[in-house]
Design an enzyme around this catalytic site. Structure first.
Site, short mmCIF file in Angstrom:
data_model
loop_
_atom_site.label_atom_id
_atom_site.label_comp_id
_atom_site.label_asym_id
_atom_site.label_seq_id
_atom_site.Cartn_x
_atom_site.Cartn_y
_atom_site.Cartn_z
N SER A 119 6.68 51.47 35.72
CA SER A 119 7.43 52.57 34.83
C SER A 119 7.26 53.84 35.46
O SER A 119 6.25 54.48 35.89
CB SER A 119 7.12 52.50 33.61
OG SER A 119 8.05 53.46 33.05
N SER A 141 8.63 56.34 34.13
CA SER A 141 8.50 57.22 32.83
C SER A 141 7.18 58.39 32.80
O SER A 141 7.61 59.57 32.74
CB SER A 141 8.60 56.46 31.46
OG SER A 141 9.67 55.84 31.42
N THR A 171 9.93 50.05 26.39
CA THR A 171 10.72 49.33 27.25
C THR A 171 10.61 47.73 26.78
O THR A 171 9.83 47.39 26.05
CB THR A 171 10.33 49.73 28.72
OG1 THR A 171 11.07 48.81 29.48
CG2 THR A 171 8.82 49.53 29.17
N LYS A 204 11.92 46.65 22.65
CA LYS A 204 13.11 47.64 22.29
C LYS A 204 13.54 47.28 20.71
O LYS A 204 13.93 47.90 20.10
CB LYS A 204 14.09 47.51 23.26
CG LYS A 204 13.74 48.35 24.43
CD LYS A 204 14.84 48.52 25.35
CE LYS A 204 14.86 49.54 26.16
NZ LYS A 204 15.87 49.98 27.24
N ASP A 218 19.23 55.76 25.75
CA ASP A 218 19.83 55.02 27.19
C ASP A 218 21.60 55.33 27.19
O ASP A 218 21.94 55.89 28.14
CB ASP A 218 19.71 53.60 26.85
CG ASP A 218 18.54 53.05 27.53
OD1 ASP A 218 18.10 53.89 28.37
OD2 ASP A 218 18.17 51.96 26.94
N GLY A 258 29.29 43.44 31.51
CA GLY A 258 28.16 43.15 30.88
C GLY A 258 28.26 43.58 29.42
O GLY A 258 29.02 44.13 28.97
N ALA A 259 27.33 42.63 28.67
CA ALA A 259 27.13 42.98 27.29
C ALA A 259 25.67 42.70 26.78
O ALA A 259 25.55 42.29 25.70
CB ALA A 259 27.97 41.92 26.64
N GLY A 283 21.48 44.43 26.99
CA GLY A 283 20.88 45.46 26.28
C GLY A 283 21.48 46.78 26.85
O GLY A 283 21.79 47.84 26.03
N ARG A 334 29.00 36.81 23.45
CA ARG A 334 28.05 38.03 23.59
C ARG A 334 29.13 39.17 23.67
O ARG A 334 28.87 40.33 23.34
CB ARG A 334 27.44 38.01 24.57
CG ARG A 334 25.82 38.58 24.58
CD ARG A 334 24.71 38.23 25.56
NE ARG A 334 24.35 36.64 25.35
CZ ARG A 334 23.89 35.78 26.39
NH1 ARG A 334 24.17 36.14 27.50
NH2 ARG A 334 23.53 34.75 25.91
N TYR A 374 19.57 50.66 40.06
CA TYR A 374 19.03 51.73 40.97
C TYR A 374 18.12 51.13 41.83
O TYR A 374 17.44 51.89 42.91
CB TYR A 374 18.51 53.02 40.41
CG TYR A 374 17.36 52.51 39.22
CD1 TYR A 374 16.36 52.03 39.17
CD2 TYR A 374 17.72 52.34 37.88
CE1 TYR A 374 15.28 51.75 38.50
CE2 TYR A 374 16.85 51.99 36.77
CZ TYR A 374 15.74 51.78 37.21
OH TYR A 374 14.74 51.25 36.31
P1 NAP Z 1 20.60 41.93 29.92
O1 NAP Z 1 20.23 42.45 28.67
O2 NAP Z 1 19.56 40.85 30.69
O3 NAP Z 1 21.95 41.64 30.35
C1 NAP Z 1 22.42 40.89 31.57
C2 NAP Z 1 23.99 41.06 31.30
O4 NAP Z 1 24.58 41.01 32.71
C3 NAP Z 1 24.63 40.06 30.54
O5 NAP Z 1 25.66 40.54 29.84
C4 NAP Z 1 24.80 38.81 31.57
O6 NAP Z 1 25.72 38.01 31.12
C5 NAP Z 1 25.20 39.93 32.56
N1 NAP Z 1 25.22 38.97 33.96
C6 NAP Z 1 23.76 38.58 34.38
N2 NAP Z 1 23.95 37.91 35.36
C7 NAP Z 1 25.20 37.78 35.93
C8 NAP Z 1 26.02 37.16 36.89
N3 NAP Z 1 25.33 36.77 37.82
N4 NAP Z 1 27.37 37.49 36.75
C9 NAP Z 1 27.88 37.95 35.74
N5 NAP Z 1 27.23 38.49 34.65
C10 NAP Z 1 25.80 38.66 34.71
O7 NAP Z 1 20.12 43.16 30.88
P2 NAP Z 1 20.12 44.87 30.80
O8 NAP Z 1 18.90 45.04 30.45
O9 NAP Z 1 21.32 44.96 29.88
O10 NAP Z 1 20.35 45.30 32.26
C11 NAP Z 1 21.59 45.13 32.95
C12 NAP Z 1 21.34 46.11 34.38
O11 NAP Z 1 21.29 47.34 33.73
C13 NAP Z 1 20.26 45.75 35.10
O12 NAP Z 1 20.47 45.78 36.41
C14 NAP Z 1 19.38 46.94 34.72
O13 NAP Z 1 18.25 47.21 35.92
C15 NAP Z 1 20.07 47.80 34.44
N6 NAP Z 1 19.82 48.95 33.84
C16 NAP Z 1 19.73 50.38 34.08
C17 NAP Z 1 19.23 51.49 33.50
C18 NAP Z 1 19.37 52.77 33.84
O14 NAP Z 1 18.75 53.63 33.49
N7 NAP Z 1 20.01 53.05 35.05
C19 NAP Z 1 18.87 51.20 32.22
C20 NAP Z 1 18.70 50.00 31.88
C21 NAP Z 1 19.26 48.79 32.49
P3 NAP Z 1 25.98 37.00 30.01
O15 NAP Z 1 25.66 37.43 28.81
O16 NAP Z 1 27.16 36.10 30.49
O17 NAP Z 1 24.79 36.13 30.50
#
Ligand code: NAP
Length: 294
Positions: A33, A35, A80, A84, A120, A145-146, A148, A174, A232
């Site tokens: 992390s 953080s 994290t 959460k 966030d 996406g849908a 977290g 979702r 990132y």
């Molecule tokens: P998560 O809860 O696992 O959600 C993943 C989402 O992506 C779901 O909606 C899933 O769709 C979709 N998905 C996964 N694989 C896919 C694919 N091959 N094709 C199409 N859709 C796909 O993950 P999360 O925690 O929200 O994180 C998502 C991204 O955000 C990650 O890359 C993470 O590193 C990034 N993130 C960045 C920050 C930041 O501060 N920059 C903070 C948090 C997260 P389904 O519902 O259809 O399975």
């Protein structure tokens, strides 16, 4: 109360110089992390004698982590995966955003009263204003996406008075659930919505290291759009590269990471966060494209 956790944390804290403010991050894994580095950089720039530590807390152990926070007088914790959701039920109070999302990424301990916050989505909105000069109010937005991250962003954009908020996700159930946190402008959308969107946000892991591909066809990206990838690692995904080639304005996931942490510093200290110093700290630990990892 699980006094083992408090005792273990006490020993970890004993290895550090005494501080006026102690914060940390809980998760599993947590060693990677950024953080603690962000918090430490902020405290140094603010002239605060503070320390920030990573605390590895296995799934299911969030209750003992909150007990340890209270008994050791730890002011704040970033939260994290995988805690959460668990911390929401354990906190003494939650913000409206946390209640809507049923997820928190920040705890504030005021004399034993622990409140749960989620920074966030606001971090993403603040980064749009401050790093991309983009005000989402009145704009047509697509969130891909849908999960977290997407839900946090959708909730914050809903509060930002966007004109249209299309949630595009593989799993339609979702997507429908995520729409519920986005206010009156939110709806389930389709990839076609990207063509007319002014802001397009990738909140899926598509494009991350080891997860190649594009979250939308490159042809749907064009000049006049602001295109944000929450990923990132890498700093520039193939999708962002295509967006930049199409003359869209682009932003990667680092500014959201930075600003969600800045808001946490503000919650803990009651003072404006030193964003420039925090940006320098995060940049020092990111690997630019083509560079060897440090
Ligand atoms: P998560 O809860 O696992 O959600 C993943 C989402 O992506 C779901 O909606 C899933 O769709 C979709 N998905 C996964 N694989 C896919 C694919 N091959 N094709 C199409 N859709 C796909 O993950 P999360 O925690 O929200 O994180 C998502 C991204 O955000 C990650 O890359 C993470 O590193 C990034 N993130 C960045 C920050 C930041 O501060 N920059 C903070 C948090 C997260 P389904 O519902 O259809 O399975």
């Amino acid at each position: 109360m699980n006094s083992d956790t408090a005792e273990r944390w006490r020993r970890e804290l004993d290895g550090w110089a005494p501080a006026d403010i102690t914060v940390g991050v809980i998760g599993d894994p947590v060693r990677h992390s950024l953080s603690p580095r962000l918090h430490q950089a902020a405290f140094e720039a603010m002239g605060i004698n503070g320390r920030s530590l990573p605390f590895e807390v296995p799934e299911g152990d969030a209750p003992s982590a909150l007990d340890a926070m209270r008994s050791l007088g730890i002011l704040g914790l970033s939260v994290t995966m995988p805690h959460k959701e668990a911390v929401v039920a354990l906190a003494d109070g939650v913000t409206a955003t946390v209640a809507a999302l049923n997820a928190a990424n920040c705890l504030v301990n005021q004399s034993g009263h622990v409140s749960a916050h989620n920074t966030d989505g606001d971090g993403l909105v603040r980064s749009l204003h401050e790093e991309a000069s983009f005000d989402p109010a009145g704009r047509r937005v697509v969130v891909l996406g849908a999960g977290g991250a997407a839900r946090s962003v959708i909730e914050a954009l809903g509060r930002s008075q966007v004109a249209d908020l299309a949630v595009v996700n593989r799993n339609q159930v979702r997507a429908q659930t995520a729409v519920l946190v986005g206010g009156p402008a939110a709806r389930v959308g389709q990839l076609d919505d990207v063509d007319d969107a002014e802001l397009v946000i990738n909140a899926t892991p598509v494009g991350m290291d080891g997860r190649p591909g594009l979250p939308t066809p490159a042809e749907s990206l064009h000049a006049g759009q602001t295109v944000v990838d929450l990923v990132y690692q890498p700093l520039v995904t193939d999708w962002l590269e295509k967006a930049a080639q199409a003359k869209a304005s682009v932003m990667n996931g680092v500014p959201m990471l930075l600003h969600q942490a800045a808001i946490q510093i503000e919650l803990w200290t009651g003072q404006p966060a030193p964003v420039a110093a925090m940006r320098t700290a995060v940049a020092a630990h990111m690997t630019p494209p083509g560079a060897a990892p440090g």
